[in-house]
Design an enzyme around this catalytic site. Structure first.
Site: not given
Length: 496
Positions: A78, A163, A187
């Protein structure tokens, strides 16, 4: 040869150990998959040369019997995790082309264990979002699509959740064998549910936050997303551990999480909280929840009704605490030390121009909310009161666990994945409601896992959430395996 991208992480590990294929072959297969799936926009930076170099090094170690527990396994990272010498932007224009001179603790532990980095994954800007539509690199597309009445794939492209949408989409599309993610209010668990994969948010302090771009420091926690419960357990062991550089890191030994996968759950008490039965909850979610409870009961667990009376205050309290901490954390992005700098006639105007140009609409909205609730005259009325509510939410969970409850079963999301652009434009609160089942876990600092458990009428995956006692992720892996075995693995039909 079998398509190597279809393997689970555990299967790939066995294949590498038996020399059925090399890490370089495994890595090349995934690099090709990433290239072929660029329409999903899951990766914001591909690092093929670095990946091949790491794969060759892993192969050399495997050949000598010296490889670490993740030797040769291709992963996605990420874009919130600092990677030394590799661009890290948190998917925000304000960080522009920032290249960190340091490595986050979590990723350094993955490389210590000889994993391979395929590249950096898309996410909502500064992790602020529930759909991965706020990224400066554009939205991520969910590899799942709605099925029409004739079974044909049709309709609007779907969000993967946020997210950590890039992480979830990449794993669900078989672009990597696992990925790092972060969870501030859901998330990890919400995108895992939307993408039909497994995601675990560990106990606060289980994984170091050092080197992860901060959103809300008292809520943020790193964790893995993976194809199976076992794969998530394997990844989490490498990601966890005490870090003296992070003062919130727990100085506790790291269990062998994989050993808990498949363990009996007989005699465990599973709490079913009445407050999670929302008005207007879709019948599909209600039935799935009941089905999950039946699966656990059939495996020998005992179901008990519980009450978490302050649940209804969790979402509004979260959307005071999180923006307040974001306002403080994002003050460092001023155009002076790194990242974007927009010129101005004086330093104050330079600050204003830089932040106006560098931050997207959702980040600006949350910074403004956070600054407001921390301001003189409003701190006591909003922020302090929200922190008191947070304490009450935590006590609700403590009271349940004190009565012998081992874990709590809830839905993971209030719906399946929705279309890109379908929510939140006119009313941001509509988007915030996606976190209704997940924020309590972050507010209380507890572990939570999302496991795919069923599909809606349009063939889209739905997940169930299990919430555990502090630092008892092993129980969640045992229970999650029960759900996974009953529901079966979910695989998106390739259309991209």
């Amino acid at each position: 040869m079998t398509d190597l991208t279809l393997l689970t992480l555990a299967e790939a590990r066995e294949g590498l150990a038996s020399k059925s294929f090399s890490s370089l072959e495994l890595t090349d297969a995934h690099l090709k998959a990433v290239e072929d799936a660029r329409t999903l926009n899951a990766f914001v930076l591909e690092t093929p040369e670095r990946a091949r170099s790491m794969a060759r090094a892993a192969d050399a170690k495997i050949g000598k019997g010296e490889g670490g527990p993740l030797a040769g396994i291709p992963l996605g990272i990420k874009d919130l995790f600092a990677t030394e010498g590799v661009r890290t932007t948190a998917c925000s224009n304000v960080l522009d082309a920032f290249v960190p001179p340091y490595e986050s603790t979590v990723t350094s532990q993955l490389w210590r264990d000889d994993a391979v980095m395929l590249g950096k994954l898309n996410n909502d800007e500064f992790a602020m979002g529930s759909s991965n539509e706020t990224s400066c690199f554009g939205p991520v597309v969910n590899p799942w699509r709605r099925a029409g009445s004739n079974g044909a794939i049709e309709g609007t492209p779907l969000v993967p959740g946020g997210s950590s949408g890039g992480s979830a989409a990449a794993v669900a599309a078989n672009l990597c064998l696992g990925a790092t993610a972060t969870d501030t209010g859901g998330s990890i668990r919400q995108p895992a549910s939307f993408a039909g994969i497994v995601g675990i948010k560990p106990t606060y302090g289980r994984c170091s936050r050092w080197g992860i771009v901060a959103f809300a420091s008292s809520l943020d926690q790193a964790g893995p997303v993976a194809k199976t419960v076992r794969d998530a357990a394997i990844l989490m062991r490498s990601m966890s551990g005490h870090d003296p550089k992070d003062t919130t890191s727990a100085n506790l030994p790291v269990p062998d999480f994989e050993a808990s996968v498949g363990k009996s759950v007989k005699g465990m008490k599973i709490g079913i909280p009445k407050e999670y039965r929302m008005d207007g909850m879709p019948d599909e979610i209600e039935k799935l929840w009941a089905q999950g409870a039946d699966w656990l009961k059939a495996a020998g667990a005992e179901l008990v009704d519980i009450s978490l009376p302050h649940t209804k205050y969790a979402l509004p309290a979260y959307y005071i605490v999180a923006p307040a901490e974001a306002s403080s954390n994002l003050a460092r992005y001023d155009g002076v030390r790194y990242g974007l700098r927009a010129p101005g006639r004086n330093i104050a105007e330079m600050y204003e121009n830089t932040r106006a140009e560098g931050f997207g609409a959702e980040v600006r909205r949350r910074v403004m909310i956070g600054t407001y609730v921390l301001s003189a005259g409003y701190y006591d009325a909003y922020y302090l009161r929200a922190q008191k509510v947070r304490t009450l939410i935590k006590k609700d969970f403590e009271d349940c666990f004190a009565k012998g409850v081992h874990a709590i079963l809830t839905p993971a999301t209030p719906s399946a994945a929705f279309g890109i652009g379908e929510k939140g434009k006119a009313d941001p609160v509509e988007m915030y409601l996606n976190d209704i089942f997940t924020v309590t876990v972050n507010m209380a600092g507890l572990p939570g896992i999302a496991v795919p458990a069923g599909k809606d009428a349009q063939g889209l995956p739905l997940g169930l959430q299990l919430i555990g006692r502090p630092f008892d992720e092993e129980t969640l892996f045992s229970l999650g395996e029960v759900v996974e075995q009953a529901a079966g693995r979910f695989v998106a039909a390739k259309w991209w």
